[in-house]
Design a protein around this motif. Structure first.
Motif, PDB file in Angstrom:
ATOM      1  N   HIS A   9       3.967   3.523  -7.452  1.00  0.00           N
ATOM      2  CA  HIS A   9       4.090   2.227  -8.107  1.00  0.00           C
ATOM      3  C   HIS A   9       2.719   1.679  -8.473  1.00  0.00           C
ATOM      4  O   HIS A   9       1.754   1.800  -7.708  1.00  0.00           O
ATOM      5  N   THR A  10       2.635   1.092  -9.624  1.00  0.00           N
ATOM      6  CA  THR A  10       1.444   0.344 -10.001  1.00  0.00           C
ATOM      7  C   THR A  10       1.568  -1.042  -9.385  1.00  0.00           C
ATOM      8  O   THR A  10       2.543  -1.760  -9.635  1.00  0.00           O
ATOM      9  N   VAL A  11       0.583  -1.430  -8.576  1.00  0.00           N
ATOM     10  CA  VAL A  11       0.634  -2.715  -7.875  1.00  0.00           C
ATOM     11  C   VAL A  11      -0.478  -3.604  -8.406  1.00  0.00           C
ATOM     12  O   VAL A  11      -1.653  -3.207  -8.421  1.00  0.00           O
ATOM     13  N   ILE A  12      -0.089  -4.789  -8.874  1.00  0.00           N
ATOM     14  CA  ILE A  12      -1.064  -5.786  -9.312  1.00  0.00           C
ATOM     15  C   ILE A  12      -0.930  -6.974  -8.370  1.00  0.00           C
ATOM     16  O   ILE A  12       0.107  -7.648  -8.337  1.00  0.00           O
ATOM     17  N   PRO A  49      -2.157   8.353  -5.876  1.00  0.00           N
ATOM     18  CA  PRO A  49      -0.734   8.144  -5.549  1.00  0.00           C
ATOM     19  C   PRO A  49       0.139   9.250  -6.130  1.00  0.00           C
ATOM     20  O   PRO A  49      -0.291  10.038  -6.967  1.00  0.00           O
ATOM     21  N   SER A  50       1.383   9.281  -5.671  1.00  0.00           N
ATOM     22  CA  SER A  50       2.359  10.249  -6.174  1.00  0.00           C
ATOM     23  C   SER A  50       2.729   9.916  -7.609  1.00  0.00           C
ATOM     24  O   SER A  50       2.254   8.943  -8.195  1.00  0.00           O
ATOM     25  N   ALA A  51       3.608  10.755  -8.152  1.00  0.00           N
ATOM     26  CA  ALA A  51       4.105  10.493  -9.506  1.00  0.00           C
ATOM     27  C   ALA A  51       4.884   9.181  -9.518  1.00  0.00           C
ATOM     28  O   ALA A  51       5.415   8.743  -8.492  1.00  0.00           O
ATOM     29  N   PRO A  52       4.959   8.529 -10.640  1.00  0.00           N
ATOM     30  CA  PRO A  52       5.697   7.265 -10.730  1.00  0.00           C
ATOM     31  C   PRO A  52       7.137   7.439 -10.266  1.00  0.00           C
ATOM     32  O   PRO A  52       7.722   8.521 -10.368  1.00  0.00           O
ATOM     33  N   THR A  89       0.837  -1.204   0.000  1.00  0.00           N
ATOM     34  CA  THR A  89       0.000   0.000   0.000  1.00  0.00           C
ATOM     35  C   THR A  89       0.871   1.252   0.000  1.00  0.00           C
ATOM     36  O   THR A  89       0.604   2.231  -0.723  1.00  0.00           O
ATOM     37  N   GLU A  90       1.938   1.221   0.785  1.00  0.00           N
ATOM     38  CA  GLU A  90       2.856   2.353   0.841  1.00  0.00           C
ATOM     39  C   GLU A  90       3.545   2.568  -0.512  1.00  0.00           C
ATOM     40  O   GLU A  90       3.695   3.712  -0.968  1.00  0.00           O
ATOM     41  N   LEU A  91       3.922   1.473  -1.157  1.00  0.00           N
ATOM     42  CA  LEU A  91       4.577   1.575  -2.460  1.00  0.00           C
ATOM     43  C   LEU A  91       3.619   2.140  -3.501  1.00  0.00           C
ATOM     44  O   LEU A  91       4.012   2.923  -4.372  1.00  0.00           O
TER      45      LEU A  91
END
Length: 668
Positions: A214-217, A254-257, A207-209
């Motif tokens: 980050h795109t999390v799948i 989320p923040s920028a990549p 969740t933090e990432l």
């Protein structure tokens, strides 16, 4: 499409894409698996788009197709039909190396079973993706420790996976996924093997990432785990049955990549190959140490092969040198005339060759010495001592023709030959047997009851090429021998020394002409010691070659052993190969790694074999065996060992590089 140049200059896809483009997009993707006469539809015309910065949970029961989807999304597998695009790039046209580059730059994998390499420390496991991305060692070591520190594992960086708990191993896996600052993190059941507390910690990290861009799948079958995502896509029987946002979708975006980690993708040639090779060598030594007993057994074959090559060639060259020295004692620019036609065996004395023939041959230009010889074996007596030896009647040219020095005293002269002088020149063996330690010069010995004065002692010559003692001889003037020793006036041979070896054929023809005219028939034969030398050398070289071939066979056998061990190693490390491929290893990286391991094994074995071979040769020399040590045999043996590793390591390396990442990762 925005991309980067790969190692060979090709344009590989980059995780950077134009605004509004999905980071992951599947259009009517199907994946079929043959199953006997039927096919299994793991995915059936699936369409899915995931935008940068999303946190998507792919949810479904076992066999629903979610793991197959993750393999396709992570470029570990290819769809049977449909289109799959990463950052707008269609992966259908990419070869295995381009897919590896895409995995390295775009995806970080978090596996249910962690998939950490047991022989590496936590920090070294985290470094793996950066190795294949080309990040310099100093920078990747620093980054791996920083990531582990961020995840609370600073004190465990140098521990191996077996020394870590399940939650700690999964955090190491997450750090590895972050190593290349990949924009997409694929987490396959990341909490499946963890207790509830460790699972919550991992989900909090994901969740933090995601909050950092980050795109999390997330692949899961657990609804509580899926609830941590902003969007849940449910799978059943290879179909998407629902695609809904979760309450977390209302949270701030989320923040920028994340920014790239600053890798060296795009560098080619030596700039990339040298560090890759250095890493391959380091990993090879680590692998050898991890299987130390098997490594020692593998090394043994190479060591024996190299050591035997060096030892046998040293012995062979020593024997060759010994033969050469003995032949050189006879003389290499000599022509020897003997009575009797060539090819006709004679018994008893052959009186066709006379001293006058030798005198006639002296007129031939280019001769340094002409020495007629008559030999026989007789008993010599000094006081009460008798000794049976060879007595040779000859002229003053004998020593010049034979390159035989005097130790002390003098050789009889041409005047002594004319005057029928009763003088003797003794060989070392005769002098020792008759006089012991006394000085024989000036003493008299009896031959057929006739006294002869000893006027000189020949230098030591030792055994000849046939093993005969050359020092067991006494020389008398030829004229004296005819009258007082031999009885009849003919010679057994005439030795002619030619000044220039290039003139030997011409001199040989002239000898034949003169003697044929004198005898009116060819009742003699001319022997060329240079030809004898060439024959002896060729024979010795053949024997040395045979010895070398026998030793080389052991190297070939050892090479087959290396190949067998490497094939076993590939099978044992199939899962490791899959992990390396998932983290960005190209086919060339895998080829280089396994070929390097074979080369390191053979190189270390070759070095040890060189030392042992030289030691064995020196030991044989100390035991009295004639040896010759030179630089070429060790270099040749070590080169053959290295070449053995290159040749016999290729097939296992090729097998490893050709593995399917999905199959390798699933290997038990």
């Amino acid at each position: 499409m925005i991309g980067e140049a790969g190692l060979d200059g090709r344009h590989f896809p980059s995780p950077v894409q134009p605004p509004g483009t999905p980071i992951v997009e599947l259009v009517d993707v199907s994946r079929l698996y043959p199953n006997g006469e039927t096919v299994v539809w793991a995915l059936d015309r699936v369409s899915l788009s995931i935008m940068p910065g999303e946190f998507v949970a792919i949810m479904g029961q076992s066999g629903s197709g979610k793991s197959t989807l993750m393999n396709i999304v992570g470029c570990l597998d290819r769809p049977s039909s449909g289109q799959y695009r990463v950052a707008g790039v269609d992966v259908a046209g990419l070869d295995p190396d381009a897919l590896a580059h895409l995995r390295c730059a775009s995806f970080g994998f978090v596996f249910q079973r962690y998939n950490l390499l047991p022989s590496l420390t936590a920090a070294e496991n985290v470094e793996i993706p950066a190795i294949y991305a080309g990040l310099p060692r100093e920078r990747r070591v620093s980054r791996s420790h920083a990531l582990l520190a961020r995840l609370g594992l600073a004190e465990r960086a140098e521990h191996r996976p077996s020394q870590l708990s399940g939650g700690q191993q999964q955090r190491v896996s997450i750090a590895r996924a972050l190593m290349n600052a990949a924009p997409v993190i694929l987490a396959d059941e990341p909490t499946g093997a963890l207790d509830s507390r460790s699972g919550e910690e991992v989900l909090a990290l994901l969740t933090e990432l995601n909050a950092e861009g980050h795109t999390v799948i997330l692949i899961t079958h657990d609804a509580e785990v899926a609830a941590h995502a902003r969007r849940i896509v449910r799978f059943q029987d290879g179909h998407i049955v629902s695609d809904e946002p979760t309450p977390r979708a209302a949270l701030p975006p989320p923040s920028a990549p994340p920014k790239p980690a600053g890798h060296l993708q795009g560098r080619g040639g030596l700039a990339r190959f040298v560090p890759d090779l250095a890493e391959a060598v380091r990993m090879a030594f680590a692998s050898m140490y991890a299987n130390l007993f098997r490594t020692v057994l593998t090394l043994l074959g190479i060591v024996i092969g190299v050591a035997s090559v060096i030892t046998m060639l040293a012995v062979g060259d020593g024997g060759k040198q010994q033969v050469m020295e003995r032949i050189a004692q006879i003389g290499t620019n000599l022509l020897i005339v003997r009575p009797g036609a060539a090819g006709i065996r004679t018994s008893g004395d052959n009186a066709t060759l006379l001293p006058e023939d030798a005198d006639a041959l002296r007129a031939i230009p280019g001769l340094g010495a002409v020495a007629p010889e008559r030999t026989g074996r007789y008993t010599m007596r000094f006081g009460s001592e008798d000794y049976f030896t060879q007595i040779t009647g000859t002229t003053a040219d004998y020593l010049a023709a034979r390159d035989w020095p005097m130790e002390r005293g003098v050789m009889f002269s041409a005047d002594d030959v004319k005057a029928y002088a009763p003088v003797l020149v003794l060989g070392q063996t005769v002098a020792r047997n008759l006089f012991g330690e006394d000085d024989p010069i000036g003493r008299y010995v009896l031959v057929k009851n006739v006294p002869y004065q000893v006027i000189g002692i020949l230098g030591a010559r030792g055994a000849n090429a046939f093993g005969q003692d050359q020092d067991d001889v006494a020389l008398v003037p030829l004229s004296t021998g005819f009258v007082r020793v031999f009885g009849r006036r003919f010679v057994n041979s005439v030795t002619l020394k030619v000044d220039d070896a290039a003139n030997i054929p011409a001199v040989e023809r002239e000898i034949t002409r003169i003697l044929t005219e004198r005898h009116q028939t060819e009742d003699f034969q001319v022997r060329n010691t240079a030809q004898f030398l060439e024959t002896a050398v060729a024979t010795q070289e053949t024997l040395t070659l045979v010895l070398g071939c026998v030793a080389a066979i052991s190297l070939i056998v050892a090479g087959i052993g290396v190949m067998n061990i490497m094939l076993v190693s590939v099978t044992e490390r199939t899962r490791e190969i899959g992990i390396r491929m998932a983290t960005g290893a190209r086919m060339s990286n895998i080829m280089l790694q396994f070929n390097t391991e074979a080369l390191v094994v053979c190189g270390v074995g070759g070095a040890v074999g060189v030392v042992l071979g030289l030691g064995a040769a020196v030991a044989l020399g100390a035991l009295g065996v004639n040896i010759v040590l030179s630089l070429l045999p060790p270099l040749l043996a070590f080169g053959c060992a290295f070449l053995t590793g290159l040749i016999f390591g290729y097939l296992p390396a090729r097998k490893a590089a050709g593995m399917d990442p999905v199959v390798a990762l699933a290997y038990e």
